[in-house]
Design a protein around this motif. Structure first.
Motif, PDB file in Angstrom:
ATOM      1  N   ASP A  42      -5.302  -1.859  -7.815  1.00  0.00           N
ATOM      2  CA  ASP A  42      -6.229  -2.608  -6.959  1.00  0.00           C
ATOM      3  C   ASP A  42      -5.487  -3.651  -6.131  1.00  0.00           C
ATOM      4  O   ASP A  42      -5.801  -3.859  -4.956  1.00  0.00           O
ATOM      5  CB  ASP A  42      -7.306  -3.281  -7.804  1.00  0.00           C
ATOM      6  CG  ASP A  42      -8.261  -2.279  -8.442  1.00  0.00           C
ATOM      7  OD1 ASP A  42      -8.303  -1.115  -8.003  1.00  0.00           O
ATOM      8  OD2 ASP A  42      -8.955  -2.679  -9.398  1.00  0.00           O
ATOM      9  N   LEU A  43      -4.498  -4.292  -6.728  1.00  0.00           N
ATOM     10  CA  LEU A  43      -3.694  -5.273  -5.998  1.00  0.00           C
ATOM     11  C   LEU A  43      -2.935  -4.605  -4.854  1.00  0.00           C
ATOM     12  O   LEU A  43      -2.916  -5.102  -3.724  1.00  0.00           O
ATOM     13  CB  LEU A  43      -2.712  -5.955  -6.953  1.00  0.00           C
ATOM     14  CG  LEU A  43      -1.756  -6.970  -6.339  1.00  0.00           C
ATOM     15  CD1 LEU A  43      -2.522  -8.184  -5.820  1.00  0.00           C
ATOM     16  CD2 LEU A  43      -0.723  -7.397  -7.352  1.00  0.00           C
ATOM     17  N   GLU A  74       3.875   7.053 -10.583  1.00  0.00           N
ATOM     18  CA  GLU A  74       2.807   7.907 -10.052  1.00  0.00           C
ATOM     19  C   GLU A  74       1.744   7.061  -9.355  1.00  0.00           C
ATOM     20  O   GLU A  74       1.280   7.399  -8.264  1.00  0.00           O
ATOM     21  CB  GLU A  74       2.191   8.715 -11.192  1.00  0.00           C
ATOM     22  CG  GLU A  74       1.184   9.740 -10.728  1.00  0.00           C
ATOM     23  CD  GLU A  74       0.683  10.589 -11.883  1.00  0.00           C
ATOM     24  OE1 GLU A  74      -0.541  10.745 -12.009  1.00  0.00           O
ATOM     25  OE2 GLU A  74       1.525  11.098 -12.657  1.00  0.00           O
ATOM     26  N   LEU A  75       1.363   5.960  -9.987  1.00  0.00           N
ATOM     27  CA  LEU A  75       0.383   5.056  -9.406  1.00  0.00           C
ATOM     28  C   LEU A  75       0.869   4.518  -8.061  1.00  0.00           C
ATOM     29  O   LEU A  75       0.108   4.467  -7.098  1.00  0.00           O
ATOM     30  CB  LEU A  75       0.133   3.918 -10.388  1.00  0.00           C
ATOM     31  CG  LEU A  75      -0.750   2.765  -9.949  1.00  0.00           C
ATOM     32  CD1 LEU A  75      -1.522   2.237 -11.138  1.00  0.00           C
ATOM     33  CD2 LEU A  75       0.052   1.646  -9.320  1.00  0.00           C
ATOM     34  N   ALA A  79      -0.894   4.918  -4.443  1.00  0.00           N
ATOM     35  CA  ALA A  79      -1.259   3.746  -3.640  1.00  0.00           C
ATOM     36  C   ALA A  79      -0.661   3.832  -2.240  1.00  0.00           C
ATOM     37  O   ALA A  79      -1.309   3.481  -1.256  1.00  0.00           O
ATOM     38  CB  ALA A  79      -0.803   2.469  -4.346  1.00  0.00           C
ATOM     39  N   GLN A  80       0.571   4.331  -2.141  1.00  0.00           N
ATOM     40  CA  GLN A  80       1.206   4.486  -0.830  1.00  0.00           C
ATOM     41  C   GLN A  80       0.471   5.512   0.017  1.00  0.00           C
ATOM     42  O   GLN A  80       0.343   5.341   1.238  1.00  0.00           O
ATOM     43  CB  GLN A  80       2.675   4.901  -0.994  1.00  0.00           C
ATOM     44  CG  GLN A  80       3.551   3.780  -1.498  1.00  0.00           C
ATOM     45  CD  GLN A  80       4.978   4.226  -1.678  1.00  0.00           C
ATOM     46  OE1 GLN A  80       5.806   3.996  -0.806  1.00  0.00           O
ATOM     47  NE2 GLN A  80       5.269   4.870  -2.809  1.00  0.00           N
ATOM     48  N   ILE A  88       6.900   1.370  -1.389  1.00  0.00           N
ATOM     49  CA  ILE A  88       7.389   0.926  -2.699  1.00  0.00           C
ATOM     50  C   ILE A  88       8.668   1.670  -3.003  1.00  0.00           C
ATOM     51  O   ILE A  88       8.725   2.899  -2.925  1.00  0.00           O
ATOM     52  CB  ILE A  88       6.333   1.158  -3.790  1.00  0.00           C
ATOM     53  CG1 ILE A  88       5.049   0.401  -3.455  1.00  0.00           C
ATOM     54  CG2 ILE A  88       6.889   0.718  -5.157  1.00  0.00           C
ATOM     55  CD1 ILE A  88       3.901   0.669  -4.374  1.00  0.00           C
ATOM     56  N   ILE A  89       9.696   0.911  -3.350  1.00  0.00           N
ATOM     57  CA  ILE A  89      11.021   1.449  -3.592  1.00  0.00           C
ATOM     58  C   ILE A  89      11.431   1.106  -5.026  1.00  0.00           C
ATOM     59  O   ILE A  89      11.271  -0.025  -5.457  1.00  0.00           O
ATOM     60  CB  ILE A  89      12.048   0.855  -2.604  1.00  0.00           C
ATOM     61  CG1 ILE A  89      11.607   1.151  -1.165  1.00  0.00           C
ATOM     62  CG2 ILE A  89      13.456   1.346  -2.889  1.00  0.00           C
ATOM     63  CD1 ILE A  89      12.256   0.263  -0.122  1.00  0.00           C
TER      64      ILE A  89
END
Length: 91
Positions: A42-43, A74-75, A79-80, A88-89
């Motif tokens: 959610d963030l 996975e999350l 999200a991406q 996200i890296i």
């Protein structure tokens, strides 16, 4: 618009609680942040600005909590996909 860049150093993080403490120290978490992966999703998807988040020194967390770390990756991928302005890296 340039993304806001965050680096989250996970060195020495080996528990879920430590992971979420590091998240709260590094990202603009609301006071009601639930300190679980659903709350983290959610963030990630609830902000309007472009973000680039780099997780560094992930080895300890990956070794101590491999299933949790896999779920985290996975999350982050989901999200991406949902949020076009999120990168996200994992280093």
């Amino acid at each position: 618009m340039e993304p806001i860049k965050y680096t989250i150093n996970l060195e020495g993080v080996v528990t879920r609680a430590e992971f979420h403490e590091r998240i709260c120290a590094s990202l603009p978490c609301p006071h009601y942040y639930g300190k679980n992966l659903d709350a983290f999703y959610d963030l990630l998807t609830g902000h309007g600005e472009p973000w680039e988040i780099t997780f560094s020194n992930t080895t300890a967390l990956e070794q101590e909590l491999p299933r949790y770390f896999g779920a985290l990756k996975e999350l982050c991928a989901e999200a991406q996909e949902e949020k076009g302005n999120l990168v996200i890296i994992f280093e």
